[in-house]
Scaffold this motif. Structure first.
Motif, PDB file in Angstrom:
ATOM      1  N   SER A 121       0.846  -1.190   0.000  1.00  0.00           N
ATOM      2  CA  SER A 121       0.000   0.000   0.000  1.00  0.00           C
ATOM      3  C   SER A 121       0.884   1.243   0.000  1.00  0.00           C
ATOM      4  CB  SER A 121      -0.919   0.012   1.222  1.00  0.00           C
ATOM      5  OG  SER A 121      -0.158   0.015   2.415  1.00  0.00           O
ATOM      6  N   GLY A 122       0.265   2.370  -0.318  1.00  0.00           N
ATOM      7  CA  GLY A 122       0.975   3.636  -0.223  1.00  0.00           C
ATOM      8  C   GLY A 122       1.278   4.314  -1.533  1.00  0.00           C
ATOM      9  N   GLY A 123       0.961   3.687  -2.641  1.00  0.00           N
ATOM     10  CA  GLY A 123       1.228   4.321  -3.925  1.00  0.00           C
ATOM     11  C   GLY A 123       0.312   5.498  -4.170  1.00  0.00           C
ATOM     12  N   GLY A 124       0.599   6.236  -5.234  1.00  0.00           N
ATOM     13  CA  GLY A 124      -0.234   7.372  -5.576  1.00  0.00           C
ATOM     14  C   GLY A 124       0.462   8.304  -6.538  1.00  0.00           C
ATOM     15  N   LEU A 125      -0.106   9.483  -6.671  1.00  0.00           N
ATOM     16  CA  LEU A 125       0.426  10.510  -7.566  1.00  0.00           C
ATOM     17  C   LEU A 125       1.195  11.536  -6.749  1.00  0.00           C
ATOM     18  CD1 LEU A 125       0.566  11.974 -10.326  1.00  0.00           C
ATOM     19  CD2 LEU A 125      -1.625  13.047  -9.729  1.00  0.00           C
ATOM     20  N   VAL A 126       2.404  11.841  -7.194  1.00  0.00           N
ATOM     21  CA  VAL A 126       3.231  12.815  -6.487  1.00  0.00           C
ATOM     22  C   VAL A 126       3.976  13.657  -7.516  1.00  0.00           C
ATOM     23  CG1 VAL A 126       5.166  11.206  -6.260  1.00  0.00           C
ATOM     24  CG2 VAL A 126       4.940  13.099  -4.637  1.00  0.00           C
ATOM     25  N   GLN A 127       4.254  14.884  -7.168  1.00  0.00           N
ATOM     26  CA  GLN A 127       4.983  15.760  -8.075  1.00  0.00           C
ATOM     27  C   GLN A 127       6.481  15.464  -8.017  1.00  0.00           C
ATOM     28  OE1 GLN A 127       3.997  19.807  -7.085  1.00  0.00           O
ATOM     29  NE2 GLN A 127       2.101  19.733  -8.272  1.00  0.00           N
ATOM     30  N   PRO A 128       7.195  15.759  -9.081  1.00  0.00           N
ATOM     31  CA  PRO A 128       8.655  15.589  -9.045  1.00  0.00           C
ATOM     32  C   PRO A 128       9.265  16.330  -7.869  1.00  0.00           C
ATOM     33  CG  PRO A 128       7.934  16.006 -11.280  1.00  0.00           C
ATOM     34  CD  PRO A 128       6.719  16.198 -10.408  1.00  0.00           C
ATOM     35  N   GLY A 129      10.198  15.660  -7.200  1.00  0.00           N
ATOM     36  CA  GLY A 129      10.817  16.231  -6.012  1.00  0.00           C
ATOM     37  C   GLY A 129      10.091  15.889  -4.727  1.00  0.00           C
ATOM     38  N   GLY A 130       8.924  15.293  -4.857  1.00  0.00           N
ATOM     39  CA  GLY A 130       8.136  14.949  -3.686  1.00  0.00           C
ATOM     40  C   GLY A 130       8.541  13.632  -3.055  1.00  0.00           C
ATOM     41  N   SER A 131       7.798  13.244  -2.027  1.00  0.00           N
ATOM     42  CA  SER A 131       8.085  12.029  -1.272  1.00  0.00           C
ATOM     43  C   SER A 131       6.841  11.154  -1.166  1.00  0.00           C
ATOM     44  CB  SER A 131       8.564  12.379   0.139  1.00  0.00           C
ATOM     45  OG  SER A 131       9.761  13.131   0.106  1.00  0.00           O
ATOM     46  N   LEU A 132       7.105   9.884  -1.002  1.00  0.00           N
ATOM     47  CA  LEU A 132       6.026   8.914  -0.852  1.00  0.00           C
ATOM     48  C   LEU A 132       6.572   7.723  -0.079  1.00  0.00           C
ATOM     49  CD1 LEU A 132       3.132   9.066  -1.996  1.00  0.00           C
ATOM     50  CD2 LEU A 132       3.895   7.610  -3.883  1.00  0.00           C
ATOM     51  N   GLY A 133       5.723   7.107   0.728  1.00  0.00           N
ATOM     52  CA  GLY A 133       6.139   5.926   1.462  1.00  0.00           C
ATOM     53  C   GLY A 133       5.283   4.727   1.113  1.00  0.00           C
ATOM     54  N   LEU A 134       5.923   3.595   0.932  1.00  0.00           N
ATOM     55  CA  LEU A 134       5.223   2.346   0.635  1.00  0.00           C
ATOM     56  C   LEU A 134       5.347   1.395   1.817  1.00  0.00           C
ATOM     57  CD1 LEU A 134       6.445   1.658  -3.027  1.00  0.00           C
ATOM     58  CD2 LEU A 134       4.479   2.998  -2.269  1.00  0.00           C
ATOM     59  N   SER A 135       4.299   0.617   2.034  1.00  0.00           N
ATOM     60  CA  SER A 135       4.298  -0.365   3.116  1.00  0.00           C
ATOM     61  C   SER A 135       3.898  -1.722   2.567  1.00  0.00           C
ATOM     62  CB  SER A 135       3.308   0.038   4.205  1.00  0.00           C
ATOM     63  OG  SER A 135       3.638   1.281   4.763  1.00  0.00           O
TER      64      SER A 135
ATOM     65  N   ASN B 199       7.842 -10.041   8.752  1.00  0.00           N
ATOM     66  CA  ASN B 199       7.285  -9.998   7.394  1.00  0.00           C
ATOM     67  C   ASN B 199       6.763  -8.612   7.033  1.00  0.00           C
ATOM     68  OD1 ASN B 199       5.678 -13.312   7.570  1.00  0.00           O
ATOM     69  ND2 ASN B 199       7.830 -12.755   7.399  1.00  0.00           N
ATOM     70  N   THR B 200       7.493  -7.592   7.401  1.00  0.00           N
ATOM     71  CA  THR B 200       7.097  -6.224   7.044  1.00  0.00           C
ATOM     72  C   THR B 200       8.266  -5.536   6.352  1.00  0.00           C
ATOM     73  OG1 THR B 200       7.795  -5.399   9.210  1.00  0.00           O
ATOM     74  CG2 THR B 200       5.475  -5.975   8.961  1.00  0.00           C
ATOM     75  N   VAL B 201       7.934  -4.728   5.362  1.00  0.00           N
ATOM     76  CA  VAL B 201       8.968  -3.970   4.668  1.00  0.00           C
ATOM     77  C   VAL B 201       8.372  -2.644   4.220  1.00  0.00           C
ATOM     78  CG1 VAL B 201       8.519  -5.028   2.404  1.00  0.00           C
ATOM     79  CG2 VAL B 201      10.779  -4.071   2.907  1.00  0.00           C
ATOM     80  N   TYR B 202       9.178  -1.597   4.324  1.00  0.00           N
ATOM     81  CA  TYR B 202       8.743  -0.252   3.990  1.00  0.00           C
ATOM     82  C   TYR B 202       9.756   0.370   3.027  1.00  0.00           C
ATOM     83  CZ  TYR B 202       6.372  -1.234   8.367  1.00  0.00           C
ATOM     84  OH  TYR B 202       5.645  -1.835   9.358  1.00  0.00           O
ATOM     85  N   LEU B 203       9.279   1.284   2.231  1.00  0.00           N
ATOM     86  CA  LEU B 203      10.166   1.996   1.316  1.00  0.00           C
ATOM     87  C   LEU B 203       9.820   3.474   1.370  1.00  0.00           C
ATOM     88  CD1 LEU B 203      12.440   1.517  -0.791  1.00  0.00           C
ATOM     89  CD2 LEU B 203      10.653   1.632  -2.545  1.00  0.00           C
ATOM     90  N   GLN B 204      10.732   4.266   1.891  1.00  0.00           N
ATOM     91  CA  GLN B 204      10.572   5.714   1.900  1.00  0.00           C
ATOM     92  C   GLN B 204      11.261   6.269   0.667  1.00  0.00           C
ATOM     93  OE1 GLN B 204       8.777   7.735   3.882  1.00  0.00           O
ATOM     94  NE2 GLN B 204       9.386   9.435   2.554  1.00  0.00           N
ATOM     95  N   MET B 205      10.494   6.958  -0.152  1.00  0.00           N
ATOM     96  CA  MET B 205      11.008   7.470  -1.414  1.00  0.00           C
ATOM     97  C   MET B 205      11.004   8.992  -1.377  1.00  0.00           C
ATOM     98  SD  MET B 205       9.078   4.862  -4.044  1.00  0.00           S
ATOM     99  CE  MET B 205       7.444   5.426  -3.580  1.00  0.00           C
ATOM    100  N   ASN B 206      12.169   9.589  -1.488  1.00  0.00           N
ATOM    101  CA  ASN B 206      12.321  11.047  -1.487  1.00  0.00           C
ATOM    102  C   ASN B 206      12.884  11.501  -2.832  1.00  0.00           C
ATOM    103  OD1 ASN B 206      11.508  11.090   1.241  1.00  0.00           O
ATOM    104  ND2 ASN B 206      13.626  10.819   1.928  1.00  0.00           N
ATOM    105  N   SER B 207      12.753  12.777  -3.081  1.00  0.00           N
ATOM    106  CA  SER B 207      13.290  13.375  -4.315  1.00  0.00           C
ATOM    107  C   SER B 207      12.867  12.569  -5.541  1.00  0.00           C
ATOM    108  CB  SER B 207      14.825  13.461  -4.244  1.00  0.00           C
ATOM    109  OG  SER B 207      15.244  14.205  -3.128  1.00  0.00           O
ATOM    110  N   LEU B 208      11.597  12.267  -5.607  1.00  0.00           N
ATOM    111  CA  LEU B 208      11.088  11.420  -6.677  1.00  0.00           C
ATOM    112  C   LEU B 208      11.225  12.095  -8.037  1.00  0.00           C
ATOM    113  CD1 LEU B 208       8.071   9.937  -4.781  1.00  0.00           C
ATOM    114  CD2 LEU B 208       9.800   8.588  -5.976  1.00  0.00           C
ATOM    115  N   LYS B 209      11.492  11.262  -9.035  1.00  0.00           N
ATOM    116  CA  LYS B 209      11.671  11.713 -10.408  1.00  0.00           C
ATOM    117  C   LYS B 209      10.628  11.053 -11.300  1.00  0.00           C
ATOM    118  CE  LYS B 209      16.701  11.751  -9.688  1.00  0.00           C
ATOM    119  NZ  LYS B 209      18.003  11.225 -10.180  1.00  0.00           N
TER     120      LYS B 209
END
Length: 113
Positions: A5-19, A74-84
């Protein structure tokens, strides 16, 4: 069995977290990770974390993405910053044991202005 979960639309340079977590406990997980498949591209490894806590990253995301989690839980997260824009893809979580490879259903990340 793996639910991302956690996907979506983000502007370039933004951040998003996945779980990602499992609906049923998987025993003996050695590695958990995130893969992605962009439009017209093959699925590729983004980041992975081992049972010993060691993290590995694709060169394209080093310094921007951070993976965390616990193979035993059994958990994994991905913090994504400075998205392109080139990070746009369906992201899949993965869990590997010595016998089997488990995949989540995928969550779409779109980086666009």
């Amino acid at each position: 069995q793996l639910q991302a979960s956690g996907g979506g639309l983000v502007q370039p340079g933004g951040s998003l977290g996945l779980s990602c977590a499992t609906s049923r406990r998987i025993f003996g997980v050695n590695v958990m990770g995130w893969y992605r498949q962009g439009p017209g591209k093959q699925r590729e490894l983004v980041a992975a974390i081992t049972s010993g806590g060691r993290a590995n990253y694709a060169d394209s995301v080093k310094g921007r993405f951070t993976i965390s989690g616990s193979t035993s839980a059994n958990t994994v997260y991905l913090q994504m910053n400075s998205l392109k824009p080139e990070d746009t893809a369906v992201y899949y979580c993965n869990a590997m044991t010595s016998l089997q490879n488990y995949w989540g259903q995928g969550t779409l990340v779109t980086v666009s202005s």
